[in-house]
Design a protein around this motif. Sequence first.
Motif, PDB file in Angstrom:
ATOM      1  N   VAL A 117       5.883  81.050  30.681  1.00 24.67           N
ATOM      2  CA  VAL A 117       6.248  82.127  29.769  1.00 24.67           C
ATOM      3  C   VAL A 117       5.005  82.676  29.091  1.00 24.67           C
ATOM      4  N   GLU A 118       4.118  81.779  28.656  1.00 27.29           N
ATOM      5  CA  GLU A 118       2.866  82.190  28.026  1.00 27.29           C
ATOM      6  C   GLU A 118       1.727  82.047  29.048  1.00 27.29           C
ATOM      7  N   PRO A 119       1.064  83.130  29.398  1.00 31.37           N
ATOM      8  CA  PRO A 119       0.059  83.105  30.472  1.00 31.37           C
ATOM      9  C   PRO A 119      -1.061  82.091  30.254  1.00 31.37           C
ATOM     10  N   GLU A 120      -1.333  81.701  29.020  1.00 31.84           N
ATOM     11  CA  GLU A 120      -2.444  80.775  28.771  1.00 31.84           C
ATOM     12  C   GLU A 120      -2.271  79.431  29.478  1.00 31.84           C
ATOM     13  N   PHE A 121      -1.022  79.106  29.851  1.00 28.79           N
ATOM     14  CA  PHE A 121      -0.781  77.808  30.487  1.00 28.79           C
ATOM     15  C   PHE A 121      -0.808  77.882  32.012  1.00 28.79           C
ATOM     16  N   ARG A 122      -0.993  79.068  32.571  1.00 24.03           N
ATOM     17  CA  ARG A 122      -0.991  79.202  34.022  1.00 24.03           C
ATOM     18  C   ARG A 122      -2.096  78.341  34.635  1.00 24.03           C
ATOM     19  N   GLU A 158       7.179  63.376  37.568  1.00 21.95           N
ATOM     20  CA  GLU A 158       7.135  63.911  36.208  1.00 21.95           C
ATOM     21  C   GLU A 158       6.107  65.031  36.037  1.00 21.95           C
ATOM     22  N   ALA A 159       5.246  65.216  37.026  1.00 19.70           N
ATOM     23  CA  ALA A 159       4.136  66.175  36.898  1.00 19.70           C
ATOM     24  C   ALA A 159       4.471  67.478  37.615  1.00 19.70           C
ATOM     25  N   VAL A 160       4.188  68.586  36.946  1.00 19.21           N
ATOM     26  CA  VAL A 160       4.378  69.903  37.552  1.00 19.21           C
ATOM     27  C   VAL A 160       3.146  70.755  37.292  1.00 19.21           C
ATOM     28  N   LEU A 161       2.881  71.670  38.221  1.00 19.86           N
ATOM     29  CA  LEU A 161       1.837  72.670  38.056  1.00 19.86           C
ATOM     30  C   LEU A 161       2.496  73.955  37.575  1.00 19.86           C
ATOM     31  N   LEU A 162       2.049  74.455  36.449  1.00 17.23           N
ATOM     32  CA  LEU A 162       2.652  75.644  35.851  1.00 17.23           C
ATOM     33  C   LEU A 162       2.084  76.886  36.540  1.00 17.23           C
ATOM     34  N   ASP A 171      -9.808  67.828  39.937  1.00 13.97           N
ATOM     35  CA  ASP A 171      -9.737  69.003  40.798  1.00 13.97           C
ATOM     36  C   ASP A 171      -9.423  70.200  39.915  1.00 13.97           C
ATOM     37  N   PRO A 172     -10.169  71.307  40.032  1.00 15.71           N
ATOM     38  CA  PRO A 172      -9.943  72.461  39.146  1.00 15.71           C
ATOM     39  C   PRO A 172      -8.519  72.996  39.159  1.00 15.71           C
ATOM     40  N   LYS A 173      -7.761  72.710  40.216  1.00 20.01           N
ATOM     41  CA  LYS A 173      -6.388  73.224  40.252  1.00 20.01           C
ATOM     42  C   LYS A 173      -5.398  72.274  39.580  1.00 20.01           C
ATOM     43  N   TYR A 174      -5.894  71.157  39.039  1.00 19.58           N
ATOM     44  CA  TYR A 174      -5.014  70.184  38.370  1.00 19.58           C
ATOM     45  C   TYR A 174      -5.547  69.869  36.976  1.00 19.58           C
ATOM     46  N   ILE A 175      -5.611  70.872  36.128  1.00 23.28           N
ATOM     47  CA  ILE A 175      -6.265  70.701  34.829  1.00 23.28           C
ATOM     48  C   ILE A 175      -5.234  70.621  33.703  1.00 23.28           C
ATOM     49  N   LYS A 201     -10.923  61.283  29.710  1.00 20.16           N
ATOM     50  CA  LYS A 201     -10.843  62.163  30.877  1.00 20.16           C
ATOM     51  C   LYS A 201     -10.016  61.547  32.000  1.00 20.16           C
ATOM     52  N   PHE A 202      -9.758  60.241  31.934  1.00 25.99           N
ATOM     53  CA  PHE A 202      -8.914  59.587  32.932  1.00 25.99           C
ATOM     54  C   PHE A 202      -7.467  60.063  32.874  1.00 25.99           C
ATOM     55  N   ARG A 203      -7.091  60.815  31.840  1.00 31.13           N
ATOM     56  CA  ARG A 203      -5.710  61.286  31.711  1.00 31.13           C
ATOM     57  C   ARG A 203      -5.431  62.550  32.530  1.00 31.13           C
ATOM     58  N   GLN A 204      -6.408  63.053  33.222  1.00 32.92           N
ATOM     59  CA  GLN A 204      -6.179  64.210  34.079  1.00 32.92           C
ATOM     60  C   GLN A 204      -5.386  63.803  35.328  1.00 32.92           C
ATOM     61  N   TYR A 205      -4.614  64.750  35.841  1.00 31.48           N
ATOM     62  CA  TYR A 205      -3.773  64.484  37.006  1.00 31.48           C
ATOM     63  C   TYR A 205      -4.607  64.489  38.293  1.00 31.48           C
ATOM     64  N   GLY A 206      -4.211  63.621  39.240  1.00 27.94           N
ATOM     65  CA  GLY A 206      -4.721  63.674  40.595  1.00 27.94           C
ATOM     66  C   GLY A 206      -6.092  63.086  40.820  1.00 27.94           C
ATOM     67  N   LEU A 207      -6.605  62.309  39.873  1.00 25.22           N
ATOM     68  CA  LEU A 207      -7.961  61.778  40.026  1.00 25.22           C
ATOM     69  C   LEU A 207      -8.084  60.845  41.227  1.00 25.22           C
ATOM     70  N   TRP A 208      -6.968  60.219  41.623  1.00 18.60           N
ATOM     71  CA  TRP A 208      -6.998  59.318  42.762  1.00 18.60           C
ATOM     72  C   TRP A 208      -7.403  60.055  44.047  1.00 18.60           C
ATOM     73  N   GLU A 209      -7.126  61.367  44.119  1.00 19.91           N
ATOM     74  CA  GLU A 209      -7.483  62.135  45.305  1.00 19.91           C
ATOM     75  C   GLU A 209      -8.987  62.366  45.419  1.00 19.91           C
ATOM     76  N   ARG A 210      -9.693  62.238  44.309  1.00 21.06           N
ATOM     77  CA  ARG A 210     -11.135  62.526  44.326  1.00 21.06           C
ATOM     78  C   ARG A 210     -11.924  61.462  45.097  1.00 21.06           C
ATOM     79  N   TYR A 211     -11.337  60.247  45.238  1.00 22.05           N
ATOM     80  CA  TYR A 211     -12.078  59.188  45.940  1.00 22.05           C
ATOM     81  C   TYR A 211     -12.411  59.611  47.369  1.00 22.05           C
TER      82      TYR A 211
END
Length: 685
Positions: A243-248, A235-239, A511-515, A525-535
């Motif tokens: 269309v709107e650059p603010e979401f890049r 369900e998760a995608v990296l934009l 991770d700054p690339k998954y914000i 803050k637990f709702r951010q994606y990919g936190l499991w990788e930080r361990y």
Amino acid sequence: MSAPAVQLHVYDHHVVMDNGILQVTISKPDGHVTGIQAHGIDNLLEVRNKENNRGYWDLVWSESGSPGTTGTFELHEMEENLDFKNGQFGAGVAKKKGFCGIGLEMKLGGGLITKFVEIMKPWIKGSSFNVIVENEEQVEISFTRPWDVSLHGKLAPLNIDKRYIMLRNSSGFYSYAIYEHLEEWTGFNLPQTRIVFKLRKDKFQYMVVADNRQRHMPLPDDRLPKRCKELAVPEAVLLVKPVEPEFRGEVDDKYQYSCENKDLQVHGWICNEPAVGFWQITPSYEFRSGGPLKQQLSSHVGPITLAMFLSAHYAGEDLVLKLKQGEPWKKVFGPVFIYLNSLLDDNDPLWLWQDAKEQMLIEVQSWPYNFPASEEFPKSNQRGSVSGRLQVRDRYVSDENISANCVYVGLAPQGEPGSWQRECKGYQFWTKTDTNGYFSVNDIRVGDYNLYAWVPGFIGDYRNDSVITISEGCDIDLGGLVFNPPRDGPTLWEIGIPDRSAAEFYVPDPDPKYINKLYINHPDKFRQYGLWERYAELYPEEDLIYTIGVSDYSKDWFFAHVTRKIDDNTYKPTTWQIKFHLDNVDQSGTYKLRLALATANVSELQVRVNDPTADPPVFTTGVIGHDNAITRHGIHGLYRLYSVDVAGSQLVAGDNTIFLTQTMSTGPFEGIMYDYIRLERPPIF
């Protein structure tokens, strides 16, 4: 000047409910909402979609005995020809044509066919239309879909009655449904059912789930393959080219906007020009599965808003409704209210959210509604109430009973302590105690129940052993009730707070690339994606070691006990250590280790004491859980409590270590979250 009367216009293939404030168009006899005209917008629903893909009830079901939480949609007549090759119907073909082929495989022999007559769709399609109420004050209409044995394998074995209500001078409409399974019908599983509304993407781009969870949202176009990158969670995608650059560079994932039942009373979208709000209001969660803490989807990119009634999210198969042949069942889902509002002047459009919250309170105070016509929805005078006072007795905390202050107390179908969180067939009725532990649960449907509670600050679940029989108009006073939480002896040490959540532990920055920008400097803050990788980044070689009296669980206890990634395809188990000092040990006594888990996903937790290689371990949970809370950004799933006997002979005077190993390691998503851990000394008599 009086408000216009409610009118119902019936045409060959659709009906229109109109009260002068809004007009709702519904397909006939299917019962799909195809248009909502209000506040200067000719249709709030996505006009680019086919009419049956704008506002609808849907369900997912599977044959009896099917494992897991997945299933199929309903099998309907196809609306256009498709090509099939070698008798195989592929989901890819279906998606290109705007259909859904999940779980559908037709063995039609070899060769190419160019015509097919059945296709799977998510929606519940009515087959007959009836007017239930029609007068100046109210219209209630019904779209029914009966079942018989000729539909075996095609439709879930249910009689379904979908209903819509419009009231005079009301800026919205209501919907509810009655599901019925007859005793003689085949059994089946029902993992999910809900209402879906897909709004116009050119107008609704600001989403609100809560006061501190609202934002301008990406477009659905941003989730197309050329504009995004798929991540490890489907369900998760990296934009990458929105269309709107603010979401890049942002992550979009619908599970980042989930809510607990107790908090999921109003959510929706705002259109700025003109300023119009579309809100889904659920005034009661008595008909939702899993009790107050069950997490549900709300609104997400589409723009889509959902009314979830039954789902296995954050719980797994434990919350799949399973009916056997010979098991009659009937349940009313709803009513829920679709509320539309607009600005009367040049106020900030966010005023629409404040107004929606006020309307939600009006709906809550009006529950149970007195206007639904079905006898299956009992009015207030056909229900009963229960009152009492709950206190806690823990002699190692206080010599006196402790008032259960602001604690959830509720009635749910009969079961074991804590069974309410896995219950999905019946109704549940919850309230909160006052500061002295007094409570009153009102407007309870007739039936037999147990009374349940849990008390933050204490482990375990309370259940009153008496069966409580509710009859029409009854008012039962249970008097004083006492919860004796699990306890054998005084606390030697503890980690965390017993509140069924891992929120108090260390949640790393993403991770700054998954914000997701919404959750930067946010309490969730637990709702951010990919936190499991930080361990693995924080503990690249050695696992977590926590020292009692030195370490701080808010900084030194990682919120999720997950696997360690070695390379792209390899993961390994992890073993956490709890180090503690004992001045003396009762060698003949039994110590008690309490392990309260906030969630588990395909995990096995093994406990060893002072010997990391002991075989067998002192304790193992076995493989538990399919909560998926770690990957779906939930800080808890189902609550589990384990009490482990530790013989005094296994401990020493001086330094000791408890080893906690999570053994499952086939991928990144196996793991647990702890709620609370405590070691108790042998009892003092």
